[in-house]
Write a protein that holds these residues in place. Structure first.
Motif, PDB file in Angstrom:
ATOM      1  N   ASP A  54       0.833  -1.211   0.000  1.00 31.68           N
ATOM      2  CA  ASP A  54       0.000   0.000   0.000  1.00 31.68           C
ATOM      3  C   ASP A  54       0.863   1.254   0.000  1.00 31.68           C
ATOM      4  N   ALA A  55       1.934   1.246   0.780  1.00 32.28           N
ATOM      5  CA  ALA A  55       2.827   2.407   0.827  1.00 32.28           C
ATOM      6  C   ALA A  55       3.489   2.637  -0.519  1.00 32.28           C
ATOM      7  N   ARG A  56       3.900   1.562  -1.176  1.00 34.14           N
ATOM      8  CA  ARG A  56       4.522   1.686  -2.502  1.00 34.14           C
ATOM      9  C   ARG A  56       3.556   2.336  -3.488  1.00 34.14           C
ATOM     10  N   LEU A  57       2.312   1.866  -3.508  1.00 37.76           N
ATOM     11  CA  LEU A  57       1.331   2.421  -4.438  1.00 37.76           C
ATOM     12  C   LEU A  57       1.052   3.889  -4.127  1.00 37.76           C
ATOM     13  N   CYS A  58       0.858   4.193  -2.855  1.00 43.21           N
ATOM     14  CA  CYS A  58       0.543   5.573  -2.481  1.00 43.21           C
ATOM     15  C   CYS A  58       1.693   6.533  -2.774  1.00 43.21           C
ATOM     16  N   VAL A  59       2.918   6.142  -2.423  1.00 41.69           N
ATOM     17  CA  VAL A  59       4.041   7.043  -2.679  1.00 41.69           C
ATOM     18  C   VAL A  59       4.247   7.215  -4.178  1.00 41.69           C
ATOM     19  N   SER A  60       4.013   6.173  -4.943  1.00 38.26           N
ATOM     20  CA  SER A  60       4.141   6.275  -6.397  1.00 38.26           C
ATOM     21  C   SER A  60       3.141   7.285  -6.958  1.00 38.26           C
ATOM     22  N   GLU A  61       1.910   7.241  -6.466  1.00 42.25           N
ATOM     23  CA  GLU A  61       0.888   8.186  -6.937  1.00 42.25           C
ATOM     24  C   GLU A  61       1.238   9.623  -6.572  1.00 42.25           C
ATOM     25  N   ALA A 116     -12.129   9.250 -17.459  1.00 44.67           N
ATOM     26  CA  ALA A 116     -10.818   9.867 -17.697  1.00 44.67           C
ATOM     27  C   ALA A 116      -9.710   8.853 -17.437  1.00 44.67           C
ATOM     28  N   GLU A 117      -8.606   9.016 -18.144  1.00 42.22           N
ATOM     29  CA  GLU A 117      -7.480   8.098 -18.003  1.00 42.22           C
ATOM     30  C   GLU A 117      -6.580   8.447 -16.828  1.00 42.22           C
ATOM     31  N   SER A 118      -6.798   9.582 -16.190  1.00 37.33           N
ATOM     32  CA  SER A 118      -5.978   9.971 -15.048  1.00 37.33           C
ATOM     33  C   SER A 118      -6.864  10.648 -14.014  1.00 37.33           C
ATOM     34  N   GLY A 119      -6.261  10.999 -12.878  1.00 36.66           N
ATOM     35  CA  GLY A 119      -6.997  11.742 -11.872  1.00 36.66           C
ATOM     36  C   GLY A 119      -7.495  10.928 -10.708  1.00 36.66           C
ATOM     37  N   ARG A 120      -7.076   9.683 -10.629  1.00 33.83           N
ATOM     38  CA  ARG A 120      -7.553   8.842  -9.534  1.00 33.83           C
ATOM     39  C   ARG A 120      -6.496   8.593  -8.470  1.00 33.83           C
ATOM     40  N   GLY A 121      -5.324   9.166  -8.621  1.00 35.30           N
ATOM     41  CA  GLY A 121      -4.218   8.901  -7.704  1.00 35.30           C
ATOM     42  C   GLY A 121      -4.542   9.208  -6.257  1.00 35.30           C
ATOM     43  N   LEU A 128      -6.630   3.884   0.634  1.00 39.56           N
ATOM     44  CA  LEU A 128      -5.674   2.935   1.216  1.00 39.56           C
ATOM     45  C   LEU A 128      -5.079   3.390   2.546  1.00 39.56           C
ATOM     46  N   THR A 129      -5.144   4.672   2.834  1.00 40.51           N
ATOM     47  CA  THR A 129      -4.477   5.196   4.027  1.00 40.51           C
ATOM     48  C   THR A 129      -5.465   5.441   5.151  1.00 40.51           C
ATOM     49  N   ASP A 130      -4.926   5.563   6.354  1.00 42.11           N
ATOM     50  CA  ASP A 130      -5.761   5.880   7.507  1.00 42.11           C
ATOM     51  C   ASP A 130      -6.050   7.377   7.569  1.00 42.11           C
ATOM     52  N   ARG A 131      -5.078   8.181   7.172  1.00 50.71           N
ATOM     53  CA  ARG A 131      -5.230   9.630   7.087  1.00 50.71           C
ATOM     54  C   ARG A 131      -4.289  10.126   6.007  1.00 50.71           C
ATOM     55  N   TRP A 132      -4.631  11.244   5.411  1.00 51.15           N
ATOM     56  CA  TRP A 132      -3.721  11.892   4.478  1.00 51.15           C
ATOM     57  C   TRP A 132      -4.072  13.365   4.464  1.00 51.15           C
ATOM     58  N   GLY A 133      -3.171  14.172   3.962  1.00 51.39           N
ATOM     59  CA  GLY A 133      -3.445  15.593   3.883  1.00 51.39           C
ATOM     60  C   GLY A 133      -2.320  16.323   3.182  1.00 51.39           C
ATOM     61  N   THR A 134      -2.437  17.630   3.204  1.00 53.31           N
ATOM     62  CA  THR A 134      -1.419  18.484   2.587  1.00 53.31           C
ATOM     63  C   THR A 134      -1.064  19.590   3.562  1.00 53.31           C
ATOM     64  N   THR A 135       0.115  20.100   3.407  1.00 54.20           N
ATOM     65  CA  THR A 135       0.546  21.234   4.204  1.00 54.20           C
ATOM     66  C   THR A 135       1.562  22.027   3.384  1.00 54.20           C
ATOM     67  N   THR A 136       1.710  23.285   3.723  1.00 54.56           N
ATOM     68  CA  THR A 136       2.729  24.107   3.078  1.00 54.56           C
ATOM     69  C   THR A 136       3.684  24.602   4.150  1.00 54.56           C
ATOM     70  N   ARG A 137       4.874  24.966   3.711  1.00 55.31           N
ATOM     71  CA  ARG A 137       5.883  25.493   4.627  1.00 55.31           C
ATOM     72  C   ARG A 137       6.339  26.843   4.129  1.00 55.31           C
ATOM     73  N   GLY A 138       6.842  27.605   5.056  1.00 55.71           N
ATOM     74  CA  GLY A 138       7.308  28.944   4.751  1.00 55.71           C
ATOM     75  C   GLY A 138       6.439  29.933   5.505  1.00 55.71           C
ATOM     76  N   GLY A 139       6.887  31.117   5.609  1.00 49.95           N
ATOM     77  CA  GLY A 139       6.121  32.148   6.308  1.00 49.95           C
ATOM     78  C   GLY A 139       5.033  32.708   5.413  1.00 49.95           C
ATOM     79  N   LEU A 151      -0.174   5.198   7.415  1.00 50.72           N
ATOM     80  CA  LEU A 151      -0.625   3.811   7.293  1.00 50.72           C
ATOM     81  C   LEU A 151      -0.461   3.130   8.650  1.00 50.72           C
ATOM     82  N   VAL A 152      -1.484   2.373   9.030  1.00 51.60           N
ATOM     83  CA  VAL A 152      -1.467   1.636  10.289  1.00 51.60           C
ATOM     84  C   VAL A 152      -1.856   0.204   9.975  1.00 51.60           C
TER      85      VAL A 152
END
Length: 162
Positions: A54-61, A116-121, A128-139, A151-152
């Motif tokens: 699962d980690a391999r697939l998710c990181v690849s996407e 569509a042939e893409s957009g499902r990543g 597949l994951t227990d949680r996911w999200g996004t964050t930005t860095r910088g001021g 993943l758990v």
């Protein structure tokens, strides 16, 4: 009084205790494969070999998204492994567009067509994951974007609830 449900706070950048590993790859077409192999080999040697596929697939996407939709020179993959979970962070240097599952990155707020042939990543990552999200860095001027996921092991989740 109506109960209020508060979503869990987003995972901060690399706060977790555990063993930490980092891969820095150039933003090339081979980056997803290199990241996939790195995470797979790493998890097969830890106490979480059952999470490797699962980690391999998710990181690849996620790395594929960074490669296809940014001009970042490098893509960084950080992995934190502890006895409870695995956290994977994929960081690029283009924080302008935060990804959302099922939304075309080149046309914000536009869902992909069902055929569509893409957009499902990120839909795959979300499933597949227990949680996911996004964050930005910088001021005030953001300098990087991170897409992270957790993943758990299912047995650990069941054991914790017993």
């Amino acid at each position: 009084m109506t109960p209020v449900s508060v979503p869990p706070a987003p995972a901060p950048y690399l706060p977790q205790r555990g063993e930490r590993y980092r891969l820095v790859a150039p933003n090339t077409p081979t980056a997803p494969r290199i990241a996939r192999d790195f995470v797979g080999a790493l998890l097969r040697t830890t106490e979480h070999p059952g999470l490797a596929d699962d980690a391999r697939l998710c990181v690849s996407e996620v790395v594929s998204n960074a490669h296809c939709h940014t001009r970042s020179a490098r893509i960084r993959v950080d992995v934190t492994v502890n006895r409870r979970q695995v956290m994977v962070y994929v960081t690029d240097d283009e924080p302008a567009r935060l990804p959302k599952p099922g939304v075309a990155p080149h046309v914000p707020h536009t869902p992909y067509a069902p055929h569509a042939e893409s957009g499902r990543g990120l839909v795959i990552v979300e499933s597949l994951t227990d949680r996911w999200g996004t964050t930005t860095r910088g001021g005030r001027v953001r300098t990087a974007k991170t897409v992270w996921f957790v993943l758990v092991e299912r047995a650990a989740v069941v054991g914790a609830r017993s």
